[in-house]
Design a protein around this motif. Structure first.
Motif, PDB file in Angstrom:
ATOM      1  N   THR A 140       0.777  -1.267  -0.178  1.00  0.00           N
ATOM      2  CA  THR A 140      -0.318  -0.256  -0.226  1.00  0.00           C
ATOM      3  C   THR A 140       0.611   0.607  -0.348  1.00  0.00           C
ATOM      4  O   THR A 140       2.174   1.243   0.621  1.00  0.00           O
TER       5      THR A 140
ATOM      6  N   TYR B 212      -7.534   3.046  -3.887  1.00  0.00           N
ATOM      7  CA  TYR B 212      -7.975   2.815  -2.695  1.00  0.00           C
ATOM      8  C   TYR B 212      -9.192   3.885  -2.926  1.00  0.00           C
ATOM      9  O   TYR B 212     -10.551   4.272  -2.697  1.00  0.00           O
TER      10      TYR B 212
ATOM     11  N   VAL C 194       0.174  -0.712   6.484  1.00  0.00           N
ATOM     12  CA  VAL C 194      -1.180  -0.786   6.859  1.00  0.00           C
ATOM     13  C   VAL C 194      -0.926  -1.939   8.239  1.00  0.00           C
ATOM     14  O   VAL C 194      -1.096  -2.821   7.765  1.00  0.00           O
TER      15      VAL C 194
ATOM     16  N   ASP D 194      -7.702  -2.604   8.105  1.00  0.00           N
ATOM     17  CA  ASP D 194      -7.684  -2.454   7.339  1.00  0.00           C
ATOM     18  C   ASP D 194      -9.043  -3.138   7.336  1.00  0.00           C
ATOM     19  O   ASP D 194      -9.020  -4.634   6.813  1.00  0.00           O
TER      20      ASP D 194
END
Length: 97
Positions: free
Chosen positions: A3, A39, A88, A91
């Motif tokens: 990410t 996203y 991350v 999530d």
């Protein structure tokens, strides 16, 4: 897939030119989203004007190449672009995190 957080710092006095190129920019973002790469994205309520995008891609090089196709980048409306990998922790979209 890693990410990334991308921060756009807009060029000085680019408001009118960004408005002119916004439809192509939004179409670009929609293609990224449809491809499962983007996203979310949007401008920050801050000065100087900038925006943040959260994306997933195979690696930093692939993402840099992909982001270089953004009409805002192509038309030199972005003074600087920062790309940082984001580790991350949580999530809600993914059960493996």
């Amino acid at each position: 897939m890693p990410t990334f957080v991308v921060t756009y710092h807009y060029a000085d006095d680019s408001d009118e030119r960004r408005a002119q190129h916004r439809p192509a920019h939004v179409a670009f973002l929609r293609r990224l989203h449809d491809a499962g790469v983007l996203y979310m994205s949007g401008p920050l309520d801050a000065e100087p004007p900038r925006a943040v995008l959260v994306l997933e891609d195979t690696d930093r090089t692939a993402l840099q190449e992909r982001m270089s196709e953004d009409p805002f980048f192509v038309n030199e409306l972005i003074a600087t672009r920062e790309i940082a990998e984001w580790k991350v922790f949580f999530d809600p979209r993914r059960s493996d995190r």
